[in-house]
Design an enzyme around this catalytic site. Structure first.
Site, short mmCIF file in Angstrom:
data_model
loop_
_atom_site.label_atom_id
_atom_site.label_comp_id
_atom_site.label_asym_id
_atom_site.label_seq_id
_atom_site.Cartn_x
_atom_site.Cartn_y
_atom_site.Cartn_z
N HIS A 414 0.81 -1.21 0.00
CA HIS A 414 0.00 0.00 0.00
C HIS A 414 0.85 1.27 0.00
CE1 HIS A 414 -3.70 1.96 -0.09
NE2 HIS A 414 -4.25 1.60 1.06
N ARG A 415 2.16 1.14 0.20
CA ARG A 415 3.01 2.32 0.14
C ARG A 415 3.04 2.91 -1.27
NH1 ARG A 415 8.54 0.02 2.55
NH2 ARG A 415 7.93 -1.61 1.06
#
Length: 443
Positions: A414-415
């Site tokens: 999700h970064r």
């Protein structure tokens, strides 16, 4: 390697590259007193990534084996000493799976291959295990190969001729006799491939505090896997999205492809079309094929796809990858996936094939599982889990009918990947599997 005053040469554990710092001696093929020649395989080693054969780079007579089968040895440690008949220097060792060094001028011809000592037999660990499972005595076989190594085919043929009923799967193994010569052999001087298995058995031990528990040392692939998933789970914030899709048309296409002449001798399954659908989705959404560089605080987008395939092997979980999978036509992709899995299960995956992956497929459906939440391989931003295909009631053309259905799960970092991008990629894969003719439309 170093040469001492008494003309002994030391062969050290070579640097196998790929960031590996140690290896385990699986099997010795020589013993003290044996004559060895330049390029002859003296042992088999297991790193955290692959099993490779280790050839010695000079001629001589084995003086001492410094490491026992089953021992983990750091790179640079002496593993064997050899009394050299001449001072002619040898070249660097070549590990199977790392490429072959150019032929050197003046190389001596290979000596007569080694033969097993009386009462022993030469065989690779998987073949030795097969013989135990089938009740075949390896020492009773006459191997056809010039090096005296018993093959899988010879074990299977012997089992077919076996007239004595084999023990059932629930029967306990027969313990070795007290005078079994294997019990008295020196593990450092034996060329018996069973030494590695014996060493492992000695390492697994009952817990002194509770004899009902067995403590198994963590090493090799299991240790590497544990380290990798721990780093990944506690470094990359994982998000998993799911979609269930009607793949009836895909299963029909798989059967049709199997009848085509181009696929006559190729393994064609649903995973092949899932892989092709994923590669098509990556082409439409290239930001999914990237990695996070923490030190530089940069997102690294890859303009190539090295497609990993999570593979369960006797040594543990391996994730070899198909290099430049995005460039392959369907026939070549089928060949590459088959070779990848076959080599991994045989324990012959090279370290190079286990590095450089950009995203991964994991087929948990082969175990009858509908879905899961896979952990990202370190350095990758996405992994797609493929569930089992099953017949379910499904609304098709406004009617509830039985259809072939599977669930896909996409885990991503999700970064660098938002939920929207992950959803688009997953939806693209699902739409191709629902209507595989879209592979043509989307190129």
């Amino acid at each position: 390697m170093a040469e001492t005053a008494d003309r002994l040469r030391e062969f050290r554990m070579p640097d196998v590259g790929e960031g590996l710092t140690e290896a385990e001696i699986l099997t010795w093929y020589v013993r003290p007193g044996d004559t060895v020649t330049d390029g002859q395989t003296v042992c088999e080693i297991e790193t955290a990534k692959a099993v490779v054969e280790l050839p010695i780079p000079f001629d001589g007579v084995v003086r001492e084996l410094r490491c026992a089968a089953g021992q983990t040895v750091p790179v640079g440690a002496v593993v064997i000493t050899v009394a050299e008949p001449s001072a002619a220097p040898g070249g660097p060792p070549v590990l199977v799976g790392y490429g072959v060094a150019p032929e050197r001028a003046g190389r001596r011809p290979r000596a007569t291959p080694l033969r097993p000592a009386p009462g022993t037999a030469l065989a690779k660990p998987p073949v030795r295990k097969l013989a135990r499972d089938l009740g075949v005595d390896l020492t009773s076989l006459r191997p056809a190969s010039p090096d005296g190594v018993v093959t899988r085919a010879e074990v299977e043929a012997a089992a077919a001729r076996h007239t004595t009923p084999l023990p059932g799967p629930t029967e306990p193994p027969v313990p070795p006799k007290p005078d079994d010569p294997r019990d008295a052999r020196d593990p450092r001087g034996s060329r018996d491939a069973g030494d590695a298995d014996d060493a492992r058995d000695r390492r697994d031990r009952r817990d002194a505090r509770d004899p009902r528990e067995t403590r198994v040392p963590v090493r090799g692939v299991r240790r590497a896997t544990a380290a990798a998933v721990t780093v990944s789970a506690f470094t990359a914030p994982h998000v998993t999205e799911f979609v269930t899709v009607d793949v009836t048309r895909t299963t029909r296409l798989v059967r049709a492809l199997g009848r085509e002449p181009e696929f006559a001798d190729r393994r064609v399954g649903p995973l092949l079309l899932v892989a092709k659908a994923l590669l098509t989705a990556v082409a439409r959404h290239p930001d999914i094929n990237a990695s996070w560089d923490e030190a530089a605080q940069e997102i690294v987008r890859k303009d190539y796809v090295n497609l990993g395939v999570a593979t369960a092997t006797p040594r543990g979980l391996l994730v070899p990858n198909v290099k430049d999978a995005h460039t392959l036509p369907l026939t070549a992709l089928a060949d590459a996936l088959t070779e990848l899995v076959t080599t991994a299960r045989a324990g012959r995956t090279s370290p190079a094939a286990l590095t450089g992956g950009t995203l991964t497929l994991t087929n948990i459906g082969v175990f009858g599982v509908d879905t899961g939440t896979p952990i990202l391989p370190p350095g990758e931003a996405a992994i797609l889990a493929v569930g089992a295909i099953g017949t379910r009631p499904w609304v098709h053309k406004k009617k509830v009918t039985p259809r072939q259905v599977l669930t896909l799960a996409l885990t991503f970092d999700h970064r660098l990947i938002d939920g929207e991008l992950g959803a688009k990629v997953l939806a693209d894969v699902a739409s191709v599997l629902e209507r595989p003719q879209r592979l043509i439309a989307r190129g």
